[in-house]
Write a protein that holds these residues in place. Structure first.
Motif, PDB file in Angstrom:
ATOM      1  N   TYR A 257       0.858  -1.181   0.000  1.00 37.00           N
ATOM      2  CA  TYR A 257       0.000   0.000   0.000  1.00 37.00           C
ATOM      3  C   TYR A 257       0.895   1.232   0.000  1.00 37.00           C
ATOM      4  O   TYR A 257       2.021   1.189   0.529  1.00 37.00           O
ATOM      5  N   ALA A 258       0.403   2.347  -0.562  1.00 33.58           N
ATOM      6  CA  ALA A 258       1.223   3.559  -0.624  1.00 33.58           C
ATOM      7  C   ALA A 258       0.346   4.794  -0.471  1.00 33.58           C
ATOM      8  O   ALA A 258      -0.775   4.852  -0.995  1.00 33.58           O
ATOM      9  N   LEU A 259       0.903   5.794   0.278  1.00 37.07           N
ATOM     10  CA  LEU A 259       0.304   7.123   0.393  1.00 37.07           C
ATOM     11  C   LEU A 259       1.089   8.060  -0.521  1.00 37.07           C
ATOM     12  O   LEU A 259       2.284   8.274  -0.316  1.00 37.07           O
ATOM     13  N   ILE A 271      -4.338   7.100  -2.256  1.00 38.22           N
ATOM     14  CA  ILE A 271      -3.897   5.849  -1.626  1.00 38.22           C
ATOM     15  C   ILE A 271      -4.057   4.736  -2.659  1.00 38.22           C
ATOM     16  O   ILE A 271      -5.139   4.573  -3.240  1.00 38.22           O
ATOM     17  N   ILE A 272      -2.971   4.000  -2.885  1.00 34.69           N
ATOM     18  CA  ILE A 272      -2.972   2.969  -3.927  1.00 34.69           C
ATOM     19  C   ILE A 272      -2.560   1.627  -3.347  1.00 34.69           C
ATOM     20  O   ILE A 272      -2.091   1.525  -2.205  1.00 34.69           O
ATOM     21  N   LYS A 273      -2.737   0.598  -4.173  1.00 36.07           N
ATOM     22  CA  LYS A 273      -2.331  -0.768  -3.829  1.00 36.07           C
ATOM     23  C   LYS A 273      -1.658  -1.389  -5.030  1.00 36.07           C
ATOM     24  O   LYS A 273      -2.086  -1.212  -6.167  1.00 36.07           O
ATOM     25  N   THR A 280      -3.548  -0.297  -8.269  1.00 37.07           N
ATOM     26  CA  THR A 280      -4.979  -0.065  -8.130  1.00 37.07           C
ATOM     27  C   THR A 280      -5.223   1.121  -7.205  1.00 37.07           C
ATOM     28  O   THR A 280      -4.564   1.249  -6.165  1.00 37.07           O
ATOM     29  N   GLU A 281      -6.161   1.953  -7.546  1.00 36.36           N
ATOM     30  CA  GLU A 281      -6.532   3.112  -6.726  1.00 36.36           C
ATOM     31  C   GLU A 281      -7.493   2.677  -5.633  1.00 36.36           C
ATOM     32  O   GLU A 281      -8.585   2.192  -5.904  1.00 36.36           O
ATOM     33  N   ILE A 282      -7.067   2.839  -4.349  1.00 34.51           N
ATOM     34  CA  ILE A 282      -7.940   2.521  -3.222  1.00 34.51           C
ATOM     35  C   ILE A 282      -8.739   3.756  -2.819  1.00 34.51           C
ATOM     36  O   ILE A 282      -9.953   3.700  -2.649  1.00 34.51           O
ATOM     37  N   VAL A 283      -8.060   4.888  -2.628  1.00 27.42           N
ATOM     38  CA  VAL A 283      -8.707   6.173  -2.359  1.00 27.42           C
ATOM     39  C   VAL A 283      -8.320   7.105  -3.506  1.00 27.42           C
ATOM     40  O   VAL A 283      -7.131   7.377  -3.708  1.00 27.42           O
ATOM     41  N   ILE A 321      -7.982   3.080   5.715  1.00 26.12           N
ATOM     42  CA  ILE A 321      -8.427   1.931   4.923  1.00 26.12           C
ATOM     43  C   ILE A 321      -8.207   0.653   5.731  1.00 26.12           C
ATOM     44  O   ILE A 321      -7.576   0.679   6.796  1.00 26.12           O
ATOM     45  N   THR A 322      -8.717  -0.460   5.219  1.00 31.40           N
ATOM     46  CA  THR A 322      -8.510  -1.779   5.827  1.00 31.40           C
ATOM     47  C   THR A 322      -7.633  -2.619   4.916  1.00 31.40           C
ATOM     48  O   THR A 322      -7.840  -2.662   3.691  1.00 31.40           O
TER      49      THR A 322
END
Length: 351
Positions: A257-259, A271-273, A280-283, A321-322
């Motif tokens: 995960y990355a900020l 926030i990505i994964k 993938t874009e999480i936020v 996030i979770t």
């Protein structure tokens, strides 16, 4: 030449052994000699014709045989078990009378079966009563053991989480004064040390990731901080930032995960994964006034508590996030994109 001794016919076919008229075995005559008494022009006598007259009618019998009506052909109806066909046979006569002795035998067997089944049921009932009493007397002990087992399991899980970080330092700091991280010219960009900072520059329209050099940088149940800035004030088009729970899969793909932050005129964060070779874009990108623009440094922070990840920028909470992928066993890392030169400094991991 062969000759029939009965009708004096001659045959030149050496393969014949019997006369074609009366079936008499043929004899072989000497060459050049004619059959004795044979006249080629004589009339040949044939056997008497068969009697084709109908035989005399038999005297009629007093009883007339029964007449059966032939059934019409019927169509077959197929099924999974074969073909079925209706029957047109005459109805059967009355069944033969059975002996009464058979009924006595069947009745005796039925009574004997009932007695045996009743005895078995009674034995099973007595055994069930005994086992239930034993089960009731032991249920209290089982419940107490189960409660102790549940307590021990919870304690074991908490101990396992604590032991996972027990061998790691409570606080790890890296001011990049020592060259521990990887450096070099890579297919996706360049990485080097300069002026006590860790510098990264990606190739155009791509991104560059570098994971920490050892498992001492694990981020599970830890607070991770790093300071990052754009060296000349140019914002990275797709952002730069801090990675947590980073690890390569068995196939060599990134999992983390990355900020990320964008430090242009309208500062924002994302926030990505990474998983399975995909980002993938999480936020999605969201504007934030806490992000500093230009060459000003920004402190990025991720707090990992179990599967929950909370994100902070310059000490201010921005999102949560979770960890649905269970990546919490990974390490810290750094990220940049496009051609902007980004410098990282003062990495800290507090457990």
């Amino acid at each position: 030449m062969k000759i029939c001794p009965t009708c004096n016919r001659t045959y030149t076919d050496a393969s014949l052994n019997f006369c074609l008229e009366d079936g008499t075995p043929l004899t072989v005559s000497a060459p050049g000699t004619a059959a004795p008494g044979f006249d080629p022009n004589a009339t040949i006598r044939y056997t008497d014709p068969r009697d084709t007259k109908a035989p005399a009618a038999e005297p009629s019998r007093p009883a007339t045989p029964p007449v059966y009506q032939v059934a019409e052909p019927v169509s077959h109806q197929g099924s999974q078990f074969g073909q079925q066909q209706p029957s047109n046979l005459p109805a059967p006569g009355p069944p033969a009378r059975k002996s009464k002795a058979l009924w006595w035998i069947l009745g005796g067997l039925l009574v004997a079966g009932i007695i045996i089944i009743g005895g078995v049921i009674m034995i099973l009932a007595l055994a069930s009563i005994g086992s239930n009493s034993n089960a009731n007397s032991n249920r209290g002990n089982l419940n107490s053991r189960n409660s102790n087992r549940s307590t021990n399991a919870n304690a074991s899980n908490s101990n396992a989480n604590a032991n996972a970080n027990a061998s790691l330092p409570a606080i790890l700091t890296d001011d990049f004064s020592e060259q521990k991280w990887g450096t070099g010219n890579y297919a996706f960009g360049d990485i080097w040390y300069a002026d006590g900072e860790y510098h990264m520059r990606s190739k155009p329209k791509t991104y560059l990731v570098m994971y920490a050099p050892s498992t001492d940088y694990k981020t599970g149940n830890a607070t991770v901080r790093v300071t990052a800035r754009s060296v000349d004030g140019t914002p990275a088009a797709s952002g730069f930032g801090l990675i947590v729970h980073g690890e390569k899969s068995k196939s060599g793909q990134l999992e983390d995960y990355a900020l990320l932050i964008y430090t242009g005129d309208e500062p924002k964060y994302e926030i990505i994964k990474h998983k399975g070779g995909q980002q993938t874009e999480i936020v999605p990108w969201a504007t934030s006034k806490v992000i500093r623009t230009g060459t000003n440094p920004n402190q990025l922070e991720v707090r990992a508590r179990g599967s929950e990840l909370s994100f902070y920028i310059n000490g201010q909470y921005v999102d949560r996030i979770t960890d649905s992928e269970n990546f919490k066993g990974g390490i810290a890392g750094l990220y940049t994109s496009d051609t902007a030169e980004i410098a990282f400094d003062d990495l800290e991991i507090k457990r």
